[in-house]
Design a protein around this motif. Structure first.
Motif, PDB file in Angstrom:
ATOM      1  N   SER A 150      44.146 -60.450  -5.014  1.00  0.00           N
ATOM      2  CA  SER A 150      43.680 -59.032  -5.410  1.00  0.00           C
ATOM      3  C   SER A 150      43.778 -58.891  -6.685  1.00  0.00           C
ATOM      4  O   SER A 150      44.032 -59.544  -7.702  1.00  0.00           O
ATOM      5  CB  SER A 150      44.557 -57.853  -4.557  1.00  0.00           C
ATOM      6  OG  SER A 150      45.910 -57.970  -5.440  1.00  0.00           O
ATOM      7  N   LEU A 151      43.033 -57.686  -7.404  1.00  0.00           N
ATOM      8  CA  LEU A 151      43.204 -57.579  -8.912  1.00  0.00           C
ATOM      9  C   LEU A 151      44.351 -57.734  -9.212  1.00  0.00           C
ATOM     10  O   LEU A 151      44.776 -58.040 -10.562  1.00  0.00           O
ATOM     11  CB  LEU A 151      42.318 -56.243  -9.316  1.00  0.00           C
ATOM     12  CG  LEU A 151      42.128 -55.887 -10.903  1.00  0.00           C
ATOM     13  CD1 LEU A 151      41.150 -56.999 -11.570  1.00  0.00           C
ATOM     14  CD2 LEU A 151      41.252 -54.459 -10.813  1.00  0.00           C
ATOM     15  N   ALA A 152      45.353 -56.938  -8.666  1.00  0.00           N
ATOM     16  CA  ALA A 152      46.738 -56.898  -9.158  1.00  0.00           C
ATOM     17  C   ALA A 152      47.187 -58.313  -9.223  1.00  0.00           C
ATOM     18  O   ALA A 152      48.076 -58.713 -10.104  1.00  0.00           O
ATOM     19  CB  ALA A 152      47.384 -55.858  -8.298  1.00  0.00           C
ATOM     20  N   VAL A 153      47.146 -58.952  -7.967  1.00  0.00           N
ATOM     21  CA  VAL A 153      47.817 -60.374  -7.809  1.00  0.00           C
ATOM     22  C   VAL A 153      47.171 -61.118  -8.980  1.00  0.00           C
ATOM     23  O   VAL A 153      48.061 -62.072  -9.781  1.00  0.00           O
ATOM     24  CB  VAL A 153      47.519 -60.893  -6.601  1.00  0.00           C
ATOM     25  CG1 VAL A 153      48.096 -62.425  -6.485  1.00  0.00           C
ATOM     26  CG2 VAL A 153      48.478 -60.150  -5.385  1.00  0.00           C
ATOM     27  N   LEU A 154      46.094 -61.088  -9.088  1.00  0.00           N
ATOM     28  CA  LEU A 154      45.300 -61.975 -10.332  1.00  0.00           C
ATOM     29  C   LEU A 154      45.841 -61.771 -11.719  1.00  0.00           C
ATOM     30  O   LEU A 154      46.177 -62.514 -12.431  1.00  0.00           O
ATOM     31  CB  LEU A 154      43.529 -62.001 -10.239  1.00  0.00           C
ATOM     32  CG  LEU A 154      42.969 -62.894 -11.234  1.00  0.00           C
ATOM     33  CD1 LEU A 154      43.261 -64.185 -11.063  1.00  0.00           C
ATOM     34  CD2 LEU A 154      41.662 -62.744 -10.780  1.00  0.00           C
ATOM     35  N   ALA A 155      45.871 -60.298 -12.093  1.00  0.00           N
ATOM     36  CA  ALA A 155      46.722 -59.785 -13.398  1.00  0.00           C
ATOM     37  C   ALA A 155      47.977 -60.490 -13.433  1.00  0.00           C
ATOM     38  O   ALA A 155      48.333 -60.747 -14.603  1.00  0.00           O
ATOM     39  CB  ALA A 155      46.516 -58.428 -13.334  1.00  0.00           C
ATOM     40  N   GLY A 156      48.792 -60.284 -12.347  1.00  0.00           N
ATOM     41  CA  GLY A 156      50.162 -60.994 -12.548  1.00  0.00           C
ATOM     42  C   GLY A 156      49.985 -62.347 -12.715  1.00  0.00           C
ATOM     43  O   GLY A 156      50.870 -63.042 -13.618  1.00  0.00           O
ATOM     44  N   GLN A 157      49.176 -63.146 -12.192  1.00  0.00           N
ATOM     45  CA  GLN A 157      49.029 -64.587 -12.424  1.00  0.00           C
ATOM     46  C   GLN A 157      48.551 -64.980 -13.946  1.00  0.00           C
ATOM     47  O   GLN A 157      48.820 -66.061 -14.492  1.00  0.00           O
ATOM     48  CB  GLN A 157      48.189 -65.136 -11.285  1.00  0.00           C
ATOM     49  CG  GLN A 157      48.835 -65.281  -9.843  1.00  0.00           C
ATOM     50  CD  GLN A 157      47.794 -66.188  -9.040  1.00  0.00           C
ATOM     51  OE1 GLN A 157      46.713 -66.571  -9.270  1.00  0.00           O
ATOM     52  NE2 GLN A 157      48.171 -66.116  -7.810  1.00  0.00           N
ATOM     53  N   LEU A 158      47.598 -64.147 -14.373  1.00  0.00           N
ATOM     54  CA  LEU A 158      47.013 -64.447 -15.408  1.00  0.00           C
ATOM     55  C   LEU A 158      47.858 -63.647 -16.740  1.00  0.00           C
ATOM     56  O   LEU A 158      47.547 -63.758 -17.691  1.00  0.00           O
ATOM     57  CB  LEU A 158      45.777 -63.905 -15.575  1.00  0.00           C
ATOM     58  CG  LEU A 158      44.665 -64.263 -14.635  1.00  0.00           C
ATOM     59  CD1 LEU A 158      43.185 -63.787 -14.954  1.00  0.00           C
ATOM     60  CD2 LEU A 158      44.541 -65.836 -14.747  1.00  0.00           C
ATOM     61  N   GLU A 159      49.070 -63.260 -16.357  1.00  0.00           N
ATOM     62  CA  GLU A 159      49.949 -62.529 -17.071  1.00  0.00           C
ATOM     63  C   GLU A 159      49.401 -61.341 -18.310  1.00  0.00           C
ATOM     64  O   GLU A 159      49.472 -61.209 -19.335  1.00  0.00           O
ATOM     65  CB  GLU A 159      50.791 -63.414 -17.922  1.00  0.00           C
ATOM     66  CG  GLU A 159      51.324 -64.614 -17.385  1.00  0.00           C
ATOM     67  CD  GLU A 159      52.015 -65.748 -18.258  1.00  0.00           C
ATOM     68  OE1 GLU A 159      51.669 -65.624 -19.353  1.00  0.00           O
ATOM     69  OE2 GLU A 159      53.014 -66.256 -17.565  1.00  0.00           O
ATOM     70  N   THR A 160      48.665 -60.435 -17.376  1.00  0.00           N
ATOM     71  CA  THR A 160      47.989 -59.295 -18.118  1.00  0.00           C
ATOM     72  C   THR A 160      47.974 -58.214 -17.307  1.00  0.00           C
ATOM     73  O   THR A 160      48.437 -58.221 -16.401  1.00  0.00           O
ATOM     74  CB  THR A 160      46.402 -59.827 -18.541  1.00  0.00           C
ATOM     75  OG1 THR A 160      45.918 -58.649 -19.385  1.00  0.00           O
ATOM     76  CG2 THR A 160      45.398 -59.900 -17.479  1.00  0.00           C
ATOM     77  N   ASN A 161      47.283 -57.294 -17.529  1.00  0.00           N
ATOM     78  CA  ASN A 161      47.007 -55.945 -16.634  1.00  0.00           C
ATOM     79  C   ASN A 161      45.997 -55.822 -15.910  1.00  0.00           C
ATOM     80  O   ASN A 161      44.872 -56.419 -16.502  1.00  0.00           O
ATOM     81  CB  ASN A 161      47.573 -54.708 -17.430  1.00  0.00           C
ATOM     82  CG  ASN A 161      46.709 -54.370 -18.778  1.00  0.00           C
ATOM     83  OD1 ASN A 161      45.686 -54.429 -18.425  1.00  0.00           O
ATOM     84  ND2 ASN A 161      47.167 -54.241 -19.751  1.00  0.00           N
ATOM     85  N   THR A 162      45.843 -55.108 -15.221  1.00  0.00           N
ATOM     86  CA  THR A 162      44.598 -54.914 -14.286  1.00  0.00           C
ATOM     87  C   THR A 162      43.575 -54.162 -14.923  1.00  0.00           C
ATOM     88  O   THR A 162      42.255 -54.458 -14.959  1.00  0.00           O
ATOM     89  CB  THR A 162      44.660 -53.892 -13.082  1.00  0.00           C
ATOM     90  OG1 THR A 162      45.363 -52.664 -13.354  1.00  0.00           O
ATOM     91  CG2 THR A 162      45.764 -54.676 -11.933  1.00  0.00           C
ATOM     92  N   LYS A 163      43.766 -53.355 -15.948  1.00  0.00           N
ATOM     93  CA  LYS A 163      42.690 -52.541 -16.671  1.00  0.00           C
ATOM     94  C   LYS A 163      42.045 -53.688 -17.549  1.00  0.00           C
ATOM     95  O   LYS A 163      40.706 -53.989 -17.927  1.00  0.00           O
ATOM     96  CB  LYS A 163      43.142 -51.578 -17.589  1.00  0.00           C
ATOM     97  CG  LYS A 163      42.015 -50.753 -18.236  1.00  0.00           C
ATOM     98  CD  LYS A 163      42.769 -49.354 -18.874  1.00  0.00           C
ATOM     99  CE  LYS A 163      41.649 -48.279 -19.672  1.00  0.00           C
ATOM    100  NZ  LYS A 163      41.905 -47.119 -19.907  1.00  0.00           N
ATOM    101  N   TYR A 164      42.843 -54.555 -18.541  1.00  0.00           N
ATOM    102  CA  TYR A 164      42.300 -55.661 -19.389  1.00  0.00           C
ATOM    103  C   TYR A 164      41.289 -56.717 -18.465  1.00  0.00           C
ATOM    104  O   TYR A 164      40.234 -56.721 -18.800  1.00  0.00           O
ATOM    105  CB  TYR A 164      43.392 -56.490 -19.987  1.00  0.00           C
ATOM    106  CG  TYR A 164      43.922 -55.509 -21.232  1.00  0.00           C
ATOM    107  CD1 TYR A 164      43.697 -54.119 -21.309  1.00  0.00           C
ATOM    108  CD2 TYR A 164      44.916 -56.279 -22.129  1.00  0.00           C
ATOM    109  CE1 TYR A 164      44.241 -53.616 -22.564  1.00  0.00           C
ATOM    110  CE2 TYR A 164      45.563 -55.585 -23.185  1.00  0.00           C
ATOM    111  CZ  TYR A 164      45.154 -54.135 -23.251  1.00  0.00           C
ATOM    112  OH  TYR A 164      45.614 -53.633 -24.593  1.00  0.00           O
ATOM    113  N   LEU A 165      41.892 -56.791 -17.232  1.00  0.00           N
ATOM    114  CA  LEU A 165      41.454 -57.872 -16.622  1.00  0.00           C
ATOM    115  C   LEU A 165      39.938 -57.710 -15.969  1.00  0.00           C
ATOM    116  O   LEU A 165      39.111 -58.098 -16.145  1.00  0.00           O
ATOM    117  CB  LEU A 165      42.240 -58.562 -15.556  1.00  0.00           C
ATOM    118  CG  LEU A 165      41.479 -59.363 -14.326  1.00  0.00           C
ATOM    119  CD1 LEU A 165      41.414 -60.645 -14.957  1.00  0.00           C
ATOM    120  CD2 LEU A 165      42.614 -59.830 -13.181  1.00  0.00           C
ATOM    121  N   SER A 166      40.014 -56.337 -15.573  1.00  0.00           N
ATOM    122  CA  SER A 166      38.875 -55.695 -14.870  1.00  0.00           C
ATOM    123  C   SER A 166      37.608 -55.698 -15.907  1.00  0.00           C
ATOM    124  O   SER A 166      36.380 -55.767 -16.021  1.00  0.00           O
ATOM    125  CB  SER A 166      38.945 -54.250 -14.471  1.00  0.00           C
ATOM    126  OG  SER A 166      37.731 -53.710 -14.070  1.00  0.00           O
TER     127      SER A 166
END
Length: 520
Positions: free
Chosen positions: A427-443
C-alpha cells in the motif's frame, strides 16, 4: 521464478546463546528444544516450559525467546513470533552496547514481513560491527547467523558476489557441533537460491543433491529435508521435468503433513498446483490451488496483524524515548533551580554579614524577584507567540527539496527493479515505510514524475510484469487468468481483468490468444 524464493529460510533462522555459568540441565533442555524445531516445533514449546527464565542469565532468557519466536514462525504465526523476539527486548536493549541480539531479531522480523529496507540497514550495520560482537560474550555462531541474514538481504538487492562472500564468512565461523551442522545446511540452501536466481540450474541441482545426501544421515531433521525436496521440485520444474518435480514435492509434503510447518506446507501446495497445471491435471490443480489460496489468505492476515504489532512496538519505543527525554529535561530544570536557590541563599547569607549593605542587597533581591516574575510573563507570551507561529507554519503546504525528491526517485527505481509490488500487502503506507519516507512526499513524487496516482502506478507495474512473463515464459500461457491475477497481487479476477484492459487496451484472454498464435 519468484524473487522471494530464497527468503523463506530466513523466517526460521535464529541465535543460539549460551553461558558458561548456566545450569547444565538448562543447556541440555535448550539444545533439545533447538533440535526439535526441525523435528516438530510444537515439541519445542513443551520443552521450553520446563525452564524457569527468572532464575537464568540474560543470555539464556534471550535464547528461550528466540527459540519460541522461531517455533511460532515455523507455524506461520508471525504476530506471536514478533511478540516473543522483539516485545521483551525492544525497550531495554536497543540503545546499549549489548543491543546486537535485539537488532538481529528486529532485522529478521522486518525481513520476514518484507520490510526489506529496514532489515538491510540493520543487518549491514551488524556486519560492520562484527569485531565488536566477537569481542563480547556472544558465541561465534551469532556472527554466523548475522552473515547469513546479511547474505539474504544482499540477494534481495541482487548483489550475488557480496552475498556469496557473506555465506563464506558464515561458514568460516562454524565448528563441528550439531547446531553448526544445521547452519551449514541452511547456508548451502542459500547457495541453491543463488544459483537459481542466476539461472545456473545445473549447479543448483548439484548443490541440492549434496544437501539431500547429508540429510539422509540425519533423518530426524524433517523440516530441512522437506525444504530441500521442495527446492529440488522447483529445480525440476524449471527444467520442465514436471513428473520428477511432482515426486519431490509429494515426498516433502508427506514428511511434514502431520507437523505444524504451515508456511512450508503452503509453499509446497503452490508448487504442486503449478506442476499439475503444467501436467494438465485439472482436478489436482484445483485441489492444491484451493488449499494454497486458503492458506495464503490466512498467512497474509497474520502478516498484516504482525506488521501492526511491529509498528505499535516501535511507536511504544518512541513514546518511551520522548517520555524519558521529558523526564531528563525536568530533572535538569530541578537541578538548575536548586543551584539558583543555593546561590540566592549564599547571597542572603553574605548580605546579612555585611550590615552596611543589608538594605541595598535586600532591595536588589526584591528587584531580582520582580525581574524574574516579569521575565516569566514575557517568556509565557513568547511561548504563546511561538506556538501560534508554528501552527501557522504547519498549515503551509510542505515543499519537498530537490535532494529529497531525487532520493525518493532513486529508491522508486530500485523498487521497480524488484518484485515487491506484487505483494497484496503493498500500500502507499507500506511502500513509504520501505522507502523510508512519508506518504505525502511519496504521493507527490509519484504524481509529479510518474504522472499518475499511486494505485495506477502500482497496477501498471503489476500488469507490465505479467505481460513480460507471458511473453518470455510459454508456461504462463497455459495458466488460468485467476492464477495470473493472484500472481500479480490482485484481490480478484475481475479487478485484474479491468486493470489489464485499461493498461494494454485488450483483455488478458485476448492478449494470451495473440501471443499463442504468434508463437505458432
Amino acid at each position: 521464478m519468484r524473487r522471494l524464493l530464497f527468503l523463506w529460510l530466513i523466517f526460521f533462522s535464529g541465535v543460539i546463546l549460551t553461558s558458561a555459568q548456566s545450569n547444565p540441565e538448562t543447556l541440555q533442555l535448550l539444545d533439545k528444544a533447538y533440535k526439535s524445531l526441525y523435528e516438530n516445533p510444537d515439541n519445542a514449546f513443551q520443552i521450553l516450559q520446563n525452564i524457569d527464565e527468572n532464575k537464568e542469565s540474560e543470555l539464556i532468557r534471550q535464547r528461550v525467546q528466540i527459540l519460541s519466536s522461531r517455533a511460532y514462525n515455523f507455524k506461520g504465526d508471525y504476530a506471536k513470533s514478533i511478540e516473543q523476539s522483539i516485545n521483551k527486548n525492544l525497550k531495554e536493549n536497543r540503545n546499549d552496547n549489548a543491543s546486537f541480539y535485539a537488532d538481529y531479531a528486529l532485522a529478521q522480523q522486518y525481513q520476514s514481513l518484507r520490510l526489506y529496507k529496514q532489515s538491510i540497514r540493520i543487518s549491514q550495520n551488524l556486519v560492520d560491527n562484527a569485531s565488536k560482537i566477537k569481542s563480547q560474550r556472544y558465541p561465534e555462531n551469532l556472527l554466523a547467523y548475522i552473515y547469513q541474514l546479511n547474505a539474504s538481504n544482499l540477494m534481495v538487492q541482487k548483489k550475488w558476489k557480496e552475498a556469496q562472500e557473506n555465506l563464506k564468512q558464515s561458514n568460516a565461523l562454524l565448528k563441528d557441533s550439531d547446531e553448526d551442522f544445521i547452519i551449514s545446511i541452511e547456508n548451502q540452501i542459500y547457495e541453491t537460491f543463488l544459483y537459481i536466481s542466476q539461472n545456473q540450474i545445473d549447479k543448483a541441482e548439484k548443490t541440492a543433491n549434496e544437501i539431500q545426501t547429508k540429510l539422509n544421515k540425519t533423518p530426524q531433521y524433517i523440516f530441512l529435508r522437506a525444504f530441500n525436496l521442495d527446492n529440488l521440485g522447483r529445480i525440476h520444474f524449471l527444467k520442465k521435468e514436471y513428473q520428477k518435480s511432482t515426486e519431490n514435492l509429494n515426498q516433502g509434503l508427506e514428511l511434514i503433513q502431520n507437523k505444524s510447518y504451515d508456511a512450508l506446507k503452503n509453499r509446497i501446495y503452490d508448487d504442486l498446483s503449478k506442476n499439475y497445471l503444467a501436467l494438465k491435471n485439472e482436478a489436482l490443480y484445483q485441489k492444491y490451488y484451493s488449499i494454497y489460496k486458503e492458506q495464503t489468505d490466512k498467512l497474509d492476515k497474520n502478516k498484516k496483524e504482525a506488521i501492526r504489532n511491529l509498528v505499535k512496538l516501535n511507536d511504544q519505543y518512541e513514546n518511551q524515548r520522548i517520555e524519558d527525554s521529558h523526564k531528563n529535561f525536568t530533572t535538569n530544570i530541578l537541578i538548575i533551580s536548586i543551584i539558583c536557590l543555593i546561590g540566592i541563599a549564599a547571597i542572603i547569607f553574605f548580605s546579612i554579614s555585611e550590615k552596611r549593605k543589608t538594605k541595598s542587597i535586600q532591595k536588589q533581591i526584591d528587584f531580582d524577584l520582580k525581574q524574574q516574575e516579569f521575565s516569566k510573563k514575557i517568556e509565557e507570551k513568547e511561548i504563546i507567540k511561538t506556538e501560534k507561529t508554528e501552527t501557522e507554519i504547519s498549515k503551509k503546504p510542505v515543499v519537498i527539496s530537490k535532494e529529497k525528491e531525487a532520493d525518493i526517485l532513486a529508491r522508486l527505481e530500485e523498487f521497480e527493479k524488484s518484485e515487491n509490488f506484487l505483494s497484496k500487502e503493498m500500500s502507499l503506507a507500506v511502500l513509504a515505510g520501505q522507502l523510508e519516507t512519508n506518504t505525502k512526499y511519496l504521493s507527490e513524487v509519484i504524481n509529479k514524475y510518474k504522472e499518475k496516482n499511486y494505485n495506477n502506478y502500482i497496477n501498471e507495474l503489476r500488469i507490465n510484469y505479467i505481460a513480460y512473463l507471458l511473453k518470455t515464459d510459454s508456461a504462463y500461457l497455459n495458466y488460468k487468468v485467476s492464477y495470473l491475477a493472484e500472481k500479480a497481487g490482485f484481490s480478484s479476477h475481475s479487478a485484474f481483468t479491468t486493470v489489464f484492459k485499461s493498461v494494454t487496451g485488450i483483455s488478458p484472454n485476448t492478449y494470451i490468444q495473440q501471443l499463442t498464435q504468434n508463437k505458432k
